[in-house]
Design an enzyme around this catalytic site. Sequence first.
Site, mmCIF file in Angstrom:
data_model
loop_
_atom_site.group_PDB
_atom_site.id
_atom_site.type_symbol
_atom_site.label_atom_id
_atom_site.label_comp_id
_atom_site.label_asym_id
_atom_site.label_seq_id
_atom_site.Cartn_x
_atom_site.Cartn_y
_atom_site.Cartn_z
ATOM 1 N N ASP A 29 -16.100 15.859 3.761
ATOM 2 C CA ASP A 29 -15.407 15.790 2.473
ATOM 3 C C ASP A 29 -16.024 14.645 1.691
ATOM 4 O O ASP A 29 -15.716 13.473 1.938
ATOM 5 C CB ASP A 29 -13.904 15.564 2.685
ATOM 6 C CG ASP A 29 -13.143 15.483 1.364
ATOM 7 O OD1 ASP A 29 -13.789 15.330 0.296
ATOM 8 O OD2 ASP A 29 -11.898 15.567 1.397
ATOM 9 N N HIS A 70 -1.690 4.532 -4.458
ATOM 10 C CA HIS A 70 -1.564 5.891 -5.022
ATOM 11 C C HIS A 70 -0.444 6.693 -4.375
ATOM 12 O O HIS A 70 -0.059 7.748 -4.880
ATOM 13 C CB HIS A 70 -2.875 6.670 -4.857
ATOM 14 C CG HIS A 70 -4.041 6.043 -5.543
ATOM 15 N ND1 HIS A 70 -4.044 5.791 -6.903
ATOM 16 C CD2 HIS A 70 -5.240 5.606 -5.080
ATOM 17 C CE1 HIS A 70 -5.199 5.220 -7.227
ATOM 18 N NE2 HIS A 70 -5.941 5.090 -6.142
ATOM 19 N N ASP A 95 -7.328 -3.280 -8.351
ATOM 20 C CA ASP A 95 -8.143 -2.148 -7.898
ATOM 21 C C ASP A 95 -8.650 -1.393 -9.137
ATOM 22 O O ASP A 95 -8.014 -1.427 -10.190
ATOM 23 C CB ASP A 95 -7.262 -1.227 -7.042
ATOM 24 C CG ASP A 95 -8.012 -0.088 -6.397
ATOM 25 O OD1 ASP A 95 -8.305 -0.173 -5.200
ATOM 26 O OD2 ASP A 95 -8.307 0.915 -7.101
ATOM 27 N N HIS A 145 -8.779 1.734 -9.636
ATOM 28 C CA HIS A 145 -8.021 2.951 -9.925
ATOM 29 C C HIS A 145 -6.601 2.594 -10.349
ATOM 30 O O HIS A 145 -6.073 1.560 -9.955
ATOM 31 C CB HIS A 145 -7.951 3.845 -8.684
ATOM 32 C CG HIS A 145 -9.285 4.294 -8.172
ATOM 33 N ND1 HIS A 145 -9.939 3.641 -7.151
ATOM 34 C CD2 HIS A 145 -10.086 5.316 -8.560
ATOM 35 C CE1 HIS A 145 -11.095 4.259 -6.914
ATOM 36 N NE2 HIS A 145 -11.220 5.270 -7.762
ATOM 37 N N ASP A 192 -12.857 -2.213 -5.337
ATOM 38 C CA ASP A 192 -13.735 -1.215 -5.946
ATOM 39 C C ASP A 192 -13.952 -1.537 -7.426
ATOM 40 O O ASP A 192 -14.722 -0.878 -8.109
ATOM 41 C CB ASP A 192 -13.186 0.205 -5.755
ATOM 42 C CG ASP A 192 -11.689 0.296 -5.959
ATOM 43 O OD1 ASP A 192 -11.093 -0.650 -6.519
ATOM 44 O OD2 ASP A 192 -11.095 1.317 -5.549
HETATM 45 C C1 X5A Z 1 -7.256 3.257 -2.872
HETATM 46 C C2 X5A Z 1 -8.354 3.905 -3.650
HETATM 47 C C3 X5A Z 1 -9.325 5.928 -4.525
HETATM 48 C C4 X5A Z 1 -9.248 7.414 -4.446
HETATM 49 C C5 X5A Z 1 -10.406 8.041 -5.206
HETATM 50 C C6 X5A Z 1 -10.395 9.549 -5.150
HETATM 51 N N1 X5A Z 1 -8.306 5.237 -3.783
HETATM 52 N N2 X5A Z 1 -11.457 10.112 -5.889
HETATM 53 O O1 X5A Z 1 -9.255 3.231 -4.108
HETATM 54 ZN ZN ZN Z 2 -9.341 2.142 -5.857
#
Ligand code: X5A
Ligand code: ZN
Length: 699
Positions: A20, A165, A202, A204, A295
């Site tokens: 994946d 998330h 983060d 995201h 990230d």
């Molecule tokens: C915790 C985190 C990222 C998910 C990315 C999915 N999740 N494309 O960094």
């Molecule tokens: Zn992230």
Amino acid sequence: MGTALVYHEDMTATRLLWDDPECEIERPERLTAALDRLRQRGLEQRCLRLSAREASEEELGLVHRLEEVTGWPLPPRIPAPAGDPASPACPSACSPEYVSLVRETQVLGKEELQALSGQFDAIYFHPSTFHCARLAAGAGLQLVDAVLTGAVQNGLALVRPPGHHSQRAAANGFCVFNNVAIAAAHAKQKYGLHRILVVDWDVHHGQGIQYLFEDDPSVLYFSWHRYEHGRFWPFLRESDADAVGRGQGLGFTVNLPWNQVGMGNADYVAAFLHLLLPLAFEFDPELVLVSAGFDSAIGDPEGQMQATPECFAHLTQLLQVLAGGRVCAVLEGGYHLESLAESVCMTVQTLLGDPAPPLSGPMVPCQSALESIQSARAAQAPHWKSLQLQDVTPVPLSPSTHSPEGRPPPLLPGGPVCKAAASAPSSLLDQPCLCPAPSVRTAVALTAPDITLVLPPDVIQQEGSALREETEAWARPHESLAREEALTALGKLLHLLDGMLDGQVNSGIAATPASAAAATLDVAVRRALSHGAQRLLCVALGQLDRPPDLAHDGRSLWLNIRGKEAAALSMFHVSTPLPVMTSGFLSCILGLMLPLAYGFQPDLVLVALGPGHGLQGPQAALLAAVLRGLAGGRVLALLEEDSTPQLAGILARVLNGEAPPSLGPSSVASPEDVQALMYLRGQLEPQWKMLQCHPHLVA
Ligand code: X5A
Ligand code: ZN
């Protein structure tokens, strides 16, 4: 009071068992890389090591519980095993409860795990996922317990899977249980906290945390995230700046969407100074939780951002001035192992009280970042007094006062002490600054040792003095320095300053005779500039005149916070009235002093509390704590001899890395304070880009 590091090696067990491409980046090496680097740097050894425990199902239920209200989505069911519908592999396959669903994945085979994973967005399950995810949530709880019981000041939980998330009844984006949300709910329930700040750095959007607290004014949730006008995962309309919470929680959700990749140190620091910190001070949190995803750092394949690992030292240091320094960071994302490991080290090092290394790169936020900051400020303004200042219109200074380039000449970070960094701008692949750390972090040079002064054991009371003839030579132009006591004080100050310029001492405090404050400052400035300081930031509070022969050549930046009118005589000579109210003081620090200071990138900071400075201990402590973020912590504070020993004590502790006490609720800034600040920002914005919090208007 130390720093906790919460970890358990079992959390390296969960991993992707099939192909994946989206999920393969979330792998066990993330934890081992971070931990190995912490050991290599001797940082792990300086922390209080705590072995993570599993969160109980009751604790998971603080967040992942069945909603009493009808109409909430139920989690997907585990697919019934093929061939034997009469005896399902999972005894409670019909349970609608999310925690049970995850519990039951422990006994599933690869095929079933993959099928279940496919029902969520960007998720994989492994037979160890339930155990790991309970350890991850438990680690956050242990960290909060350690901080709120006073066992430690702050800490980091190194965990997998991440959490932000994850939603009430859904795994999402590699996240199974929402570690930080559970920690926040626990802090409210077990300790009765009323104001918790969650900073999600983060890359995201932690939509899970947002959903869980969107109507709750006791949790202020801040997230910046790669957004690209909604074209980046998780593609949500509610990640935009206009999602500000609902009901009682209006204004307690703060989203800062980045619409371009490549955001760097200047953009991140600007977001903190102009958006997060004004709100955070007004909120006055009792605890800061950090959804610490890396990230958002340079090199990460998900984020595509440019911020260097040192930036996380600065973000951490800026958060440590809140909530009396009670900061709990919990790992979220971060997929570039090298960048992740470095950034984790920077965070832990700063939690331990080490000064942040200077930031590299031009400190000029990009237009897209300014647009984002501006739109988030506009969306939040109705809910926060600290943003209700009118936005300023830039007024250029007269051309004669411009520096030729219109901005200060570039200077490499580090300064004379840090030759390694000065010869090559730090980049991700460089070795960390190899110059030896100063053997003394903080030294105090008082005229007569004060027995009532309470100092931490590692703060040195300096005995030595500069040579008599040398001291006299420096004192000569000043009548006020002719007296014997003044000469003694000056000798001690010069000795301390030399220790700092040679790199033996990182920060210090020196006493100045009350009648000779301005003269002493003048000597300190001239001495610093002639003995190796490349760029000197001088912050003078109270009645202190600018040393007469200080040039406007970009080698020094003079900021006087003193009680007369607001004036910018040049981009290197700024004077502003002494703010009357706490919030006026805060906007002066966040909206003027720090943007100038971060833009200037000094290699030495002098901060002088002169006659009539009027600062209370906590304000002086805050000032020292944020100035420590500049110049690698090389800050020399000059205090009047008859200042209280409490003031000297609190400054020494803060310069040595202790958190300043929280300021408490702030009043509304006075109209005069607001006006002075707006005027100065308008004057200085064209030269000092870090002052901007809105994009240029194209004519
Ligand atoms: C915790 C985190 C990222 C998910 C990315 C999915 N999740 N494309 O960094
Ligand atoms: Zn992230």
